[in-house]
Write a protein that holds these residues in place. Sequence first.
Motif, PDB file in Angstrom:
ATOM      1  N   LEU A 159      39.277  -1.382 -34.876  1.00  0.00           N
ATOM      2  CA  LEU A 159      38.852  -2.299 -33.814  1.00  0.00           C
ATOM      3  C   LEU A 159      40.037  -3.057 -33.212  1.00  0.00           C
ATOM      4  CD1 LEU A 159      35.601  -3.770 -35.419  1.00  0.00           C
ATOM      5  CD2 LEU A 159      35.758  -2.099 -33.560  1.00  0.00           C
ATOM      6  N   ASP A 160      41.042  -3.318 -34.028  1.00  0.00           N
ATOM      7  CA  ASP A 160      42.215  -4.049 -33.541  1.00  0.00           C
ATOM      8  C   ASP A 160      43.235  -3.136 -32.888  1.00  0.00           C
ATOM      9  OD1 ASP A 160      41.265  -6.471 -34.351  1.00  0.00           O
ATOM     10  OD2 ASP A 160      42.306  -6.473 -36.274  1.00  0.00           O
ATOM     11  N   GLY A 161      42.946  -1.865 -32.790  1.00  0.00           N
ATOM     12  CA  GLY A 161      43.882  -0.934 -32.178  1.00  0.00           C
ATOM     13  C   GLY A 161      45.113  -0.710 -33.013  1.00  0.00           C
ATOM     14  N   VAL A 162      44.957  -0.764 -34.354  1.00  0.00           N
ATOM     15  CA  VAL A 162      46.094  -0.619 -35.254  1.00  0.00           C
ATOM     16  C   VAL A 162      46.131   0.791 -35.819  1.00  0.00           C
ATOM     17  CG1 VAL A 162      47.141  -1.410 -37.409  1.00  0.00           C
ATOM     18  CG2 VAL A 162      46.068  -3.055 -35.862  1.00  0.00           C
ATOM     19  N   GLU A 163      47.306   1.364 -35.810  1.00  0.00           N
ATOM     20  CA  GLU A 163      47.525   2.666 -36.431  1.00  0.00           C
ATOM     21  C   GLU A 163      48.498   2.479 -37.584  1.00  0.00           C
ATOM     22  OE1 GLU A 163      49.465   7.066 -35.531  1.00  0.00           O
ATOM     23  OE2 GLU A 163      49.343   5.551 -33.934  1.00  0.00           O
ATOM     24  N   ILE A 164      48.024   2.669 -38.821  1.00  0.00           N
ATOM     25  CA  ILE A 164      48.892   2.544 -39.988  1.00  0.00           C
ATOM     26  C   ILE A 164      49.636   3.858 -40.174  1.00  0.00           C
ATOM     27  CG2 ILE A 164      48.988   2.158 -42.467  1.00  0.00           C
ATOM     28  CD1 ILE A 164      46.540   0.433 -42.240  1.00  0.00           C
ATOM     29  N   VAL A 165      50.938   3.811 -39.926  1.00  0.00           N
ATOM     30  CA  VAL A 165      51.758   5.006 -40.028  1.00  0.00           C
ATOM     31  C   VAL A 165      52.109   5.295 -41.480  1.00  0.00           C
ATOM     32  CG1 VAL A 165      53.916   6.096 -39.303  1.00  0.00           C
ATOM     33  CG2 VAL A 165      52.689   4.568 -37.732  1.00  0.00           C
ATOM     34  N   ASP A 166      52.439   4.265 -42.232  1.00  0.00           N
ATOM     35  CA  ASP A 166      52.828   4.462 -43.629  1.00  0.00           C
ATOM     36  C   ASP A 166      52.448   3.214 -44.411  1.00  0.00           C
ATOM     37  OD1 ASP A 166      53.869   5.677 -45.864  1.00  0.00           O
ATOM     38  OD2 ASP A 166      55.942   5.041 -45.464  1.00  0.00           O
ATOM     39  N   TYR A 167      51.833   3.383 -45.586  1.00  0.00           N
ATOM     40  CA  TYR A 167      51.417   2.251 -46.416  1.00  0.00           C
ATOM     41  C   TYR A 167      51.670   2.633 -47.875  1.00  0.00           C
ATOM     42  CZ  TYR A 167      48.762  -2.096 -47.030  1.00  0.00           C
ATOM     43  OH  TYR A 167      48.391  -3.395 -47.284  1.00  0.00           O
ATOM     44  N   PRO A 168      52.928   2.760 -48.276  1.00  0.00           N
ATOM     45  CA  PRO A 168      53.250   3.271 -49.612  1.00  0.00           C
ATOM     46  C   PRO A 168      52.969   2.233 -50.704  1.00  0.00           C
ATOM     47  CG  PRO A 168      55.247   2.577 -48.505  1.00  0.00           C
ATOM     48  CD  PRO A 168      54.141   2.422 -47.509  1.00  0.00           C
ATOM     49  N   THR A 169      52.633   2.689 -51.856  1.00  0.00           N
ATOM     50  CA  THR A 169      52.444   1.829 -53.027  1.00  0.00           C
ATOM     51  C   THR A 169      53.781   1.685 -53.739  1.00  0.00           C
ATOM     52  OG1 THR A 169      50.172   2.575 -53.292  1.00  0.00           O
ATOM     53  CG2 THR A 169      51.198   1.522 -55.191  1.00  0.00           C
ATOM     54  N   PRO A 170      54.285   0.449 -53.941  1.00  0.00           N
ATOM     55  CA  PRO A 170      55.603   0.291 -54.576  1.00  0.00           C
ATOM     56  C   PRO A 170      55.681   0.931 -55.954  1.00  0.00           C
ATOM     57  CG  PRO A 170      54.867  -1.765 -53.599  1.00  0.00           C
ATOM     58  CD  PRO A 170      53.708  -0.839 -53.553  1.00  0.00           C
ATOM     59  N   TRP A 171      54.580   0.865 -56.726  1.00  0.00           N
ATOM     60  CA  TRP A 171      54.568   1.422 -58.073  1.00  0.00           C
ATOM     61  C   TRP A 171      53.362   2.365 -58.196  1.00  0.00           C
ATOM     62  CZ3 TRP A 171      58.938   0.195 -60.428  1.00  0.00           C
ATOM     63  CH2 TRP A 171      59.598  -0.978 -60.063  1.00  0.00           C
ATOM     64  N   PRO A 172      53.512   3.625 -57.782  1.00  0.00           N
ATOM     65  CA  PRO A 172      52.395   4.577 -57.840  1.00  0.00           C
ATOM     66  C   PRO A 172      51.827   4.731 -59.248  1.00  0.00           C
ATOM     67  CG  PRO A 172      54.218   5.464 -56.555  1.00  0.00           C
ATOM     68  CD  PRO A 172      54.733   4.241 -57.239  1.00  0.00           C
ATOM     69  N   VAL A 173      52.717   4.653 -60.256  1.00  0.00           N
ATOM     70  CA  VAL A 173      52.282   4.746 -61.649  1.00  0.00           C
ATOM     71  C   VAL A 173      52.389   3.356 -62.271  1.00  0.00           C
ATOM     72  CG1 VAL A 173      52.682   5.835 -63.882  1.00  0.00           C
ATOM     73  CG2 VAL A 173      53.101   7.122 -61.766  1.00  0.00           C
ATOM     74  N   GLU A 174      51.254   2.814 -62.670  1.00  0.00           N
ATOM     75  CA  GLU A 174      51.237   1.471 -63.221  1.00  0.00           C
ATOM     76  C   GLU A 174      51.766   1.441 -64.651  1.00  0.00           C
ATOM     77  OE1 GLU A 174      47.395  -0.253 -62.977  1.00  0.00           O
ATOM     78  OE2 GLU A 174      47.211  -0.024 -60.799  1.00  0.00           O
ATOM     79  N   GLY A 175      52.395   0.287 -64.978  1.00  0.00           N
ATOM     80  CA  GLY A 175      52.814   0.050 -66.359  1.00  0.00           C
ATOM     81  C   GLY A 175      54.092   0.702 -66.775  1.00  0.00           C
ATOM     82  N   THR A 176      54.901   1.159 -65.838  1.00  0.00           N
ATOM     83  CA  THR A 176      56.180   1.766 -66.218  1.00  0.00           C
ATOM     84  C   THR A 176      57.159   0.685 -66.671  1.00  0.00           C
ATOM     85  OG1 THR A 176      57.040   1.633 -63.966  1.00  0.00           O
ATOM     86  CG2 THR A 176      55.833   3.633 -64.565  1.00  0.00           C
ATOM     87  N   ARG A 177      58.209   1.119 -67.373  1.00  0.00           N
ATOM     88  CA  ARG A 177      59.221   0.165 -67.828  1.00  0.00           C
ATOM     89  C   ARG A 177      59.897  -0.532 -66.656  1.00  0.00           C
ATOM     90  NH1 ARG A 177      62.473   3.155 -72.807  1.00  0.00           N
ATOM     91  NH2 ARG A 177      60.682   3.264 -74.266  1.00  0.00           N
ATOM     92  N   ALA A 178      60.167   0.210 -65.607  1.00  0.00           N
ATOM     93  CA  ALA A 178      60.826  -0.375 -64.432  1.00  0.00           C
ATOM     94  C   ALA A 178      59.944  -1.449 -63.799  1.00  0.00           C
ATOM     95  CB  ALA A 178      61.141   0.714 -63.423  1.00  0.00           C
ATOM     96  N   GLU A 179      58.627  -1.178 -63.739  1.00  0.00           N
ATOM     97  CA  GLU A 179      57.725  -2.166 -63.155  1.00  0.00           C
ATOM     98  C   GLU A 179      57.669  -3.436 -64.001  1.00  0.00           C
ATOM     99  OE1 GLU A 179      53.034  -2.592 -61.774  1.00  0.00           O
ATOM    100  OE2 GLU A 179      53.683  -0.898 -63.016  1.00  0.00           O
TER     101      GLU A 179
END
Length: 381
Positions: A30-50
């Motif tokens: 409705l707002d005329g928004v096109e989301i080109v990319d919306y990546p998840t910073p940590w695709p795998v939860e609970g990693t050591r790096a996270e």
Amino acid sequence: MSSEKEPNLPGDDELARMDRDELVRLGTKLDGVEIVDYPTPWPVEGTRAEKRAERIVALWFALCAISGLAFVVALVWWPWRYEPPTDETGHFWYSLYTPVLGVTLGVSVLALSVGVLLYAKKFVPQELAIQQRHDGGGEGSPELDKQTIVAQLADSGQRSTIARRSLVKRTLGAGAGALGLATVVLPLAGFIRDPWKNSENKESLWHTGWQPLFPGEVVYLRRNTGNSHEISLVRPEDLDAGAMETVFPFRESERDDEHALSQALKRSDNPVMLIRLRPADAARVIKRKGQEDFNYGDYYAYTKICSHVGCPTSLYEQRTNRILCPCHQSQFDALQYAKPVFGPATRALAQLPITVNEEGYFVARGDFIEAIGPGFWERKS
């Protein structure tokens, strides 16, 4: 007529059945928004790096909390009263008071800022979206827009993973709370610790260094020769008619006190203008009620602290008998008890009562009978 078809909008019942993801998609459409990319910073939860990134952010927030509390403790309990250099231990801790306040408050603000920036960088999705802007025709937001924007905000919070990071939330709350406490305590500190509560003390705003320390003490008028150890007292014959000289208090008890001699020249409320009027001008003087005997012949002494905002009124114009403040151009008439005649100042300069003792030196007959300088909380005028 436009050939474009209006989008099919859901009814109230259908809207109520939509979940958050559906509302987000509908709202962006409705707002005329096109989301080109919306990546998840940590695709795998609970990693050591996270977890490591979460601990680093929490560490900065914890540092903010610790520094904020340290600031409050230092502000209230650190030794803050002045101690002379002769007391090495006391002066050492006193000299650290301002640096400790600056470091603790600065570290608290810095740590909170770094923590927020790191969290935004590590955990908030860096979306790329394109939106066509419009003003909505000036109408209020319908229920559809309200629900979809709430869903979008909730989705942003969920994607940032803040909801499940209790360590970050606790340390952020502690840091923000401690910093908030510091900002509250800071303006209240003056009410908790009042350095001027003893109004009879010469260190209070009501008195200056000209106040005798005991009944009968002689306070001389002394000039500043550039050497704090050199005592140069002032006699009437030292000034020509129409001359002005800046003088400071001197008492015999301080003659061998290196610190006291230096402080008498540095204390901000001590400088006094000793003015010798020309005989023709002295005959036209209008004295202030209750201060008719504060002068000695053609000699008058006024504080150099301007009654506007405390700048030094260091200029004396001999031809017009005007005392000038260079900061904001206030002018005071030396022939009318230093009454303001131009500029923002509204009160006359305080006059120091003076006389000459049996040795022929100028001495103060007492302290100023009013507070000098600009107004403050307890002052009535």
